[in-house]
Design a protein around this motif. Sequence first.
Motif, short mmCIF file in Angstrom:
data_model
loop_
_atom_site.label_atom_id
_atom_site.label_comp_id
_atom_site.label_asym_id
_atom_site.label_seq_id
_atom_site.Cartn_x
_atom_site.Cartn_y
_atom_site.Cartn_z
N GLY A 310 6.92 -16.91 5.66
CA GLY A 310 5.90 -17.01 4.62
C GLY A 310 4.50 -16.82 5.16
O GLY A 310 4.28 -16.68 6.36
N VAL A 311 3.52 -16.82 4.26
CA VAL A 311 2.12 -16.66 4.65
C VAL A 311 1.29 -17.68 3.88
O VAL A 311 1.44 -17.83 2.66
CB VAL A 311 1.62 -15.22 4.38
CG1 VAL A 311 1.80 -14.82 2.92
CG2 VAL A 311 0.18 -15.04 4.81
N ARG A 312 0.44 -18.38 4.57
CA ARG A 312 -0.37 -19.41 3.93
C ARG A 312 -1.61 -18.78 3.30
O ARG A 312 -2.39 -18.10 3.97
CB ARG A 312 -0.78 -20.48 4.94
CG ARG A 312 -1.45 -21.70 4.30
CD ARG A 312 -1.52 -22.88 5.25
NE ARG A 312 -2.09 -24.06 4.62
CZ ARG A 312 -1.42 -24.90 3.83
NH1 ARG A 312 -0.14 -24.67 3.58
NH2 ARG A 312 -2.00 -25.95 3.29
N MET A 313 -1.79 -19.00 2.01
CA MET A 313 -2.89 -18.39 1.26
C MET A 313 -3.50 -19.43 0.33
O MET A 313 -2.85 -20.41 -0.06
CB MET A 313 -2.38 -17.22 0.41
CG MET A 313 -1.77 -16.07 1.17
SD MET A 313 -3.00 -15.08 2.04
CE MET A 313 -4.05 -14.54 0.70
N THR A 314 -4.74 -19.18 -0.06
CA THR A 314 -5.38 -19.93 -1.13
C THR A 314 -5.40 -19.04 -2.37
O THR A 314 -6.01 -17.97 -2.36
CB THR A 314 -6.81 -20.34 -0.76
OG1 THR A 314 -6.77 -21.26 0.32
CG2 THR A 314 -7.50 -21.01 -1.94
N VAL A 315 -4.72 -19.47 -3.41
CA VAL A 315 -4.66 -18.72 -4.67
C VAL A 315 -5.69 -19.36 -5.61
O VAL A 315 -5.51 -20.50 -6.04
CB VAL A 315 -3.25 -18.79 -5.29
CG1 VAL A 315 -3.18 -17.95 -6.56
CG2 VAL A 315 -2.20 -18.32 -4.28
N PRO A 316 -6.79 -18.66 -5.92
CA PRO A 316 -7.87 -19.28 -6.70
C PRO A 316 -7.44 -19.70 -8.11
O PRO A 316 -7.87 -20.72 -8.62
CB PRO A 316 -8.94 -18.19 -6.75
CG PRO A 316 -8.61 -17.25 -5.65
CD PRO A 316 -7.13 -17.29 -5.51
N GLU A 317 -6.58 -18.90 -8.73
CA GLU A 317 -6.12 -19.21 -10.07
C GLU A 317 -4.71 -18.65 -10.25
O GLU A 317 -4.28 -17.79 -9.49
CB GLU A 317 -7.06 -18.62 -11.13
CG GLU A 317 -7.23 -17.11 -11.01
CD GLU A 317 -8.27 -16.58 -11.97
OE1 GLU A 317 -8.97 -17.39 -12.59
OE2 GLU A 317 -8.36 -15.34 -12.13
N ASP A 318 -4.01 -19.16 -11.25
CA ASP A 318 -2.64 -18.71 -11.47
C ASP A 318 -2.59 -17.19 -11.64
O ASP A 318 -3.44 -16.61 -12.33
CB ASP A 318 -2.06 -19.37 -12.72
CG ASP A 318 -1.72 -20.83 -12.50
OD1 ASP A 318 -1.96 -21.32 -11.38
OD2 ASP A 318 -1.20 -21.48 -13.42
N ILE A 319 -1.60 -16.56 -11.00
CA ILE A 319 -1.40 -15.12 -11.13
C ILE A 319 -0.11 -14.89 -11.89
O ILE A 319 0.95 -15.37 -11.49
CB ILE A 319 -1.34 -14.46 -9.74
CG1 ILE A 319 -2.69 -14.62 -9.02
CG2 ILE A 319 -0.98 -12.98 -9.85
CD1 ILE A 319 -2.69 -14.14 -7.59
N ILE A 320 -0.21 -14.18 -13.00
CA ILE A 320 0.94 -13.94 -13.88
C ILE A 320 1.53 -12.57 -13.54
O ILE A 320 0.81 -11.61 -13.26
CB ILE A 320 0.52 -13.96 -15.36
CG1 ILE A 320 -0.27 -15.25 -15.67
CG2 ILE A 320 1.74 -13.85 -16.27
CD1 ILE A 320 0.51 -16.52 -15.41
N TYR A 321 2.85 -12.47 -13.60
CA TYR A 321 3.51 -11.18 -13.35
C TYR A 321 4.81 -11.12 -14.14
O TYR A 321 5.28 -12.13 -14.69
CB TYR A 321 3.76 -10.96 -11.86
CG TYR A 321 4.72 -11.94 -11.23
CD1 TYR A 321 6.09 -11.70 -11.22
CD2 TYR A 321 4.27 -13.12 -10.64
CE1 TYR A 321 6.99 -12.59 -10.64
CE2 TYR A 321 5.16 -14.02 -10.05
CZ TYR A 321 6.50 -13.75 -10.06
OH TYR A 321 7.38 -14.63 -9.49
N GLY A 322 5.38 -9.92 -14.18
CA GLY A 322 6.64 -9.72 -14.90
C GLY A 322 6.41 -9.00 -16.22
O GLY A 322 5.34 -9.08 -16.82
N LYS A 323 7.45 -8.29 -16.67
CA LYS A 323 7.34 -7.53 -17.91
C LYS A 323 7.02 -8.42 -19.10
O LYS A 323 6.33 -8.02 -20.04
CB LYS A 323 8.65 -6.77 -18.17
CG LYS A 323 8.91 -5.64 -17.18
CD LYS A 323 10.18 -4.88 -17.54
CE LYS A 323 10.40 -3.72 -16.58
NZ LYS A 323 11.63 -2.96 -16.89
N LEU A 324 7.54 -9.63 -19.08
CA LEU A 324 7.31 -10.57 -20.17
C LEU A 324 6.38 -11.70 -19.75
O LEU A 324 6.35 -12.76 -20.38
CB LEU A 324 8.65 -11.14 -20.65
CG LEU A 324 9.69 -10.12 -21.12
CD1 LEU A 324 11.00 -10.81 -21.47
CD2 LEU A 324 9.17 -9.33 -22.32
N ASN A 325 5.62 -11.46 -18.66
CA ASN A 325 4.72 -12.48 -18.12
C ASN A 325 5.46 -13.77 -17.79
O ASN A 325 4.93 -14.87 -17.93
CB ASN A 325 3.58 -12.78 -19.11
CG ASN A 325 2.67 -11.59 -19.31
OD1 ASN A 325 2.64 -10.68 -18.48
ND2 ASN A 325 1.93 -11.58 -20.41
#
Length: 490
Positions: A310-325
């Motif tokens: 894995g890789v340690r990251m700071t995600v500032p806000e939720d990231i949505i993905y997928g065809k149906l979110n």
Amino acid sequence: MARRAAGGRAASRAAARREREAASSLPRALGLTLASGVLWGVAHLWAGRRVTGALLMALFTALVSVVVVTVTVFRGSLETIAVQPEWLTRITVGLLVVGLVWAAVVIRSYAIVRPGGLTAVTRTVGGAAVGVLCVLVALPLAYAAHLGQVTNDTLSDIFQAGTGGREIDKDDPWDGQRRVNVLLLGGDSGPNRVGVRTDSMTLASMDTETGDTVLLSLPRNLEGFPMPPGPARDRFPYGFTGDGPQSPGLLNEVYEYAENHPDVVPGVPKERRGPELLKGTIGGIVGLRVDHYILVDMRGFADIIDAVGGVRMTVPEDIIYGKLNEGRVKAGTRTLTGKEALWFGRSRTNSDDYTRMGRQKCLLRAVARQADPARVLTRFDQLAAAARRAVSTDIPADLLPAFVKLSGEMRDGSKISSLQFVPPLISVGSPDFPLIRSLTSRAIASSEGRVAAAPTSPRPSTRPSTPSTGAPSTPEPQAKPVSLDDSCPS
């Protein structure tokens, strides 16, 4: 008759006594054998074989000294040695030989100190203990030899054999170049797609002395760009327009266009057509020679991240993905899995290409800075398999040691800055190519501590002009490279 019976009973008692003495001597013999496994020659010296014992001790001490000196004094050279096939072969053979010799020393040590008169049970116990000790001393060396062979096979699969057409001087592998430019491509292929679309395109311009790096990012939807001189420019004299009326003529189509039209890159092998045309195209856009490329399939990228833990990251806000979110990479600072890291750098839901490009740069920075040799070793087979599936490049194998040394300098704290040619700085529909080349020159000069001339090409306006009202003017777009340490959340 009575005398013979008494003699038999005495012999039986003597045999029993010898068996008890032998059994009580077994732990001592095993202890001496264990000591010989830790320091060759101990058992031989105890048994009075002083010359052999002294020679074994001297040989073992020499081997340990070589390892210690190599790890401490020549530590910086180990990484470069680890990517040279001839050295890997020598190390693999050497490890196997040492493992066999070590096991032989353990077995022989036990043989000369083993007491006589052991029963079948005690002989079995002693033999089993020695067998376990042989496995303990030889298994690490056998595993290290296995890693060497896997590394050799992986390097042979990914990197081109030879020198890439030029003689490489070990003292000056860059042939006097101050910078080496490597095109980093993220290819988005899949079962529902034909060909490869390079949705991530970043030119890494690295200082060969300091490791300081400038990342120049080009948007996938850049239009109207000139093609490199030759058959490609002859076909598109006024800029790339794509493959047919349904094609918008975007930068991420160039790779696939070359694959489908070999006549625009004559004499180039099929697997190199896309990279070669894209290297020439991007080199012309930014005004630099592109030396090499590395293409990572985005789906295989997730496997690589999982393989290194894995890789340690700071995600500032939720990231949505997928065809149906339906997917979500939650905000916060933590270690992302391969799937989460993939979507961190790939998703455009509720954002755009340019936001995604910024996240990709931060992801590249995190991966480069967090490479942990200990974690890599524990997952080496998985990482090697993922790399074979996901990575392709034209970097010659003989240049690998120089790149490994350069990456080590990057890990040790060299500066990594980023410049993105995106709106409002650059209009993707009507790009100002002289401005792109001028900004590239300034970014590299800044990285090297030099001063370059300011851009002379006007920036395209992104809004209609309005009469002056005396209000403060809107700041001009950021045109200087931004340090990733400052622009990426930590």
